[in-house]
Design an enzyme around this catalytic site. Sequence first.
Site, PDB file in Angstrom:
ATOM      1  N   PRO A   9      33.829 -33.394  -3.965  1.00 30.98           N
ATOM      2  CA  PRO A   9      34.049 -34.825  -4.201  1.00 30.98           C
ATOM      3  C   PRO A   9      33.015 -35.489  -5.099  1.00 30.98           C
ATOM      4  O   PRO A   9      31.824 -35.188  -5.021  1.00 30.98           O
ATOM      5  CB  PRO A   9      33.997 -35.442  -2.794  1.00 30.98           C
ATOM      6  CG  PRO A   9      33.320 -34.430  -1.945  1.00 30.98           C
ATOM      7  CD  PRO A   9      33.646 -33.092  -2.544  1.00 30.98           C
ATOM      8  N   ASN A  10      33.524 -36.376  -5.919  1.00 26.39           N
ATOM      9  CA  ASN A  10      32.756 -37.229  -6.832  1.00 26.39           C
ATOM     10  C   ASN A  10      32.215 -36.486  -8.054  1.00 26.39           C
ATOM     11  O   ASN A  10      31.665 -37.110  -8.951  1.00 26.39           O
ATOM     12  CB  ASN A  10      31.602 -37.945  -6.092  1.00 26.39           C
ATOM     13  CG  ASN A  10      32.130 -38.789  -4.944  1.00 26.39           C
ATOM     14  OD1 ASN A  10      32.998 -39.622  -5.151  1.00 26.39           O
ATOM     15  ND2 ASN A  10      31.645 -38.555  -3.737  1.00 26.39           N
ATOM     16  N   ARG A  17      28.303 -40.802 -13.099  1.00 28.94           N
ATOM     17  CA  ARG A  17      27.840 -41.034 -11.733  1.00 28.94           C
ATOM     18  C   ARG A  17      26.335 -40.824 -11.635  1.00 28.94           C
ATOM     19  O   ARG A  17      25.837 -39.741 -11.945  1.00 28.94           O
ATOM     20  CB  ARG A  17      28.544 -40.012 -10.847  1.00 28.94           C
ATOM     21  CG  ARG A  17      28.029 -39.947  -9.461  1.00 28.94           C
ATOM     22  CD  ARG A  17      28.498 -38.673  -8.764  1.00 28.94           C
ATOM     23  NE  ARG A  17      28.033 -38.701  -7.400  1.00 28.94           N
ATOM     24  CZ  ARG A  17      27.934 -37.644  -6.619  1.00 28.94           C
ATOM     25  NH1 ARG A  17      28.273 -36.454  -7.066  1.00 28.94           N
ATOM     26  NH2 ARG A  17      27.486 -37.764  -5.398  1.00 28.94           N
ATOM     27  N   TYR A  22      22.177 -36.938 -11.691  1.00 32.63           N
ATOM     28  CA  TYR A  22      23.096 -35.858 -12.074  1.00 32.63           C
ATOM     29  C   TYR A  22      23.256 -35.670 -13.583  1.00 32.63           C
ATOM     30  O   TYR A  22      24.014 -34.796 -14.013  1.00 32.63           O
ATOM     31  CB  TYR A  22      24.470 -36.097 -11.423  1.00 32.63           C
ATOM     32  CG  TYR A  22      24.403 -36.154  -9.909  1.00 32.63           C
ATOM     33  CD1 TYR A  22      24.022 -35.033  -9.174  1.00 32.63           C
ATOM     34  CD2 TYR A  22      24.694 -37.323  -9.214  1.00 32.63           C
ATOM     35  CE1 TYR A  22      23.933 -35.073  -7.787  1.00 32.63           C
ATOM     36  CE2 TYR A  22      24.620 -37.377  -7.836  1.00 32.63           C
ATOM     37  CZ  TYR A  22      24.238 -36.251  -7.117  1.00 32.63           C
ATOM     38  OH  TYR A  22      24.150 -36.305  -5.747  1.00 32.63           O
ATOM     39  N   ASN A  71      30.199 -25.844  -5.537  1.00 34.06           N
ATOM     40  CA  ASN A  71      29.416 -27.043  -5.250  1.00 34.06           C
ATOM     41  C   ASN A  71      30.333 -27.956  -4.432  1.00 34.06           C
ATOM     42  O   ASN A  71      31.161 -28.681  -4.982  1.00 34.06           O
ATOM     43  CB  ASN A  71      28.966 -27.740  -6.537  1.00 34.06           C
ATOM     44  CG  ASN A  71      28.051 -28.930  -6.245  1.00 34.06           C
ATOM     45  OD1 ASN A  71      27.938 -29.367  -5.099  1.00 34.06           O
ATOM     46  ND2 ASN A  71      27.415 -29.450  -7.279  1.00 34.06           N
ATOM     47  N   HIS A  97      23.892 -26.591  -6.216  1.00 33.07           N
ATOM     48  CA  HIS A  97      23.645 -28.038  -6.219  1.00 33.07           C
ATOM     49  C   HIS A  97      22.801 -28.385  -7.436  1.00 33.07           C
ATOM     50  O   HIS A  97      21.848 -27.661  -7.754  1.00 33.07           O
ATOM     51  CB  HIS A  97      22.921 -28.506  -4.943  1.00 33.07           C
ATOM     52  CG  HIS A  97      23.719 -28.230  -3.723  1.00 33.07           C
ATOM     53  ND1 HIS A  97      24.849 -28.957  -3.407  1.00 33.07           N
ATOM     54  CD2 HIS A  97      23.584 -27.283  -2.771  1.00 33.07           C
ATOM     55  CE1 HIS A  97      25.367 -28.453  -2.297  1.00 33.07           C
ATOM     56  NE2 HIS A  97      24.630 -27.440  -1.896  1.00 33.07           N
ATOM     57  N   ARG A 104      15.655 -34.688  -0.949  1.00 34.90           N
ATOM     58  CA  ARG A 104      16.389 -35.939  -0.792  1.00 34.90           C
ATOM     59  C   ARG A 104      16.516 -36.286   0.708  1.00 34.90           C
ATOM     60  O   ARG A 104      15.717 -35.817   1.510  1.00 34.90           O
ATOM     61  CB  ARG A 104      17.749 -35.813  -1.506  1.00 34.90           C
ATOM     62  CG  ARG A 104      17.576 -35.545  -3.011  1.00 34.90           C
ATOM     63  CD  ARG A 104      18.902 -35.436  -3.727  1.00 34.90           C
ATOM     64  NE  ARG A 104      19.621 -36.701  -3.726  1.00 34.90           N
ATOM     65  CZ  ARG A 104      20.906 -36.821  -4.092  1.00 34.90           C
ATOM     66  NH1 ARG A 104      21.570 -35.761  -4.495  1.00 34.90           N
ATOM     67  NH2 ARG A 104      21.495 -37.997  -4.060  1.00 34.90           N
TER      68      ARG A 104
HETATM   69  C1  DQA Z   1      25.223 -32.325  -4.800  1.00 31.17           C
HETATM   70  C2  DQA Z   1      24.274 -32.766  -3.689  1.00 31.17           C
HETATM   71  C3  DQA Z   1      25.034 -33.415  -2.556  1.00 31.17           C
HETATM   72  O1  DQA Z   1      24.142 -33.834  -1.535  1.00 31.17           O
HETATM   73  C4  DQA Z   1      25.787 -34.646  -3.061  1.00 31.17           C
HETATM   74  O2  DQA Z   1      26.554 -35.201  -2.036  1.00 31.17           O
HETATM   75  C5  DQA Z   1      26.610 -34.351  -4.267  1.00 31.17           C
HETATM   76  C6  DQA Z   1      26.090 -33.467  -5.295  1.00 31.17           C
HETATM   77  C7  DQA Z   1      24.454 -31.765  -6.016  1.00 31.17           C
HETATM   78  O3  DQA Z   1      25.052 -31.066  -6.812  1.00 31.17           O
HETATM   79  O4  DQA Z   1      23.256 -32.052  -6.163  1.00 31.17           O
HETATM   80  O5  DQA Z   1      27.674 -34.939  -4.448  1.00 31.17           O
HETATM   81  O6  DQA Z   1      26.042 -31.287  -4.296  1.00 31.17           O
END
Ligand code: DQA
Length: 139
Positions: A9-10, A17, A22, A71, A97, A104
């Site tokens: 997701p996302n 984002r 990222y 991921n 990741h 974090r």
């Molecule tokens: C992530 C790390 C996760 O904690 C976060 O929710 C993401 C991206 C990363 O690639 O750093 O959406 O997976």
Amino acid sequence: MNIDIINGPNLNLLGKREPNIYGSTTFDEYLMSLKKEFSKIKFEYFQSNIEGEIIDQIHKVGFSSDYILLNAAAYTHTSVAIGDAVRSINSPVIEIHMSNTFSREDFRHKSYITPVAKGLIVGFGIDSYRLGVLSLLNN
Ligand code: DQA
């Protein structure tokens, strides 16, 4: 060799984002550069914001893919079901990741995937995927 990349997701919003975390590259742009650099590898890419669709994709490719780079984004930290899906297939899974999840929030320190993954790459930005590919070439 064929490698399946599965993003959760996302991650469809990569490039837009939280670019401070990222980066500003979209995944489509990045995938093109991976395909160019590793021209002998067949990459398949799948992204979904829906937990069940990610599980279906793991089932779909998990008995034929040479390797899966997964991921699962936020589902990493919550999804027993994705962990079980990884446990249920034959293809080795590398957990990816971009951010260093261990530097974090505490809730990002837990992963349901790490115990069933072949390996884990965190914290190298979008190049975590490339390092994942390199690790497979060297093994
Ligand atoms: C992530 C790390 C996760 O904690 C976060 O929710 C993401 C991206 C990363 O690639 O750093 O959406 O997976």
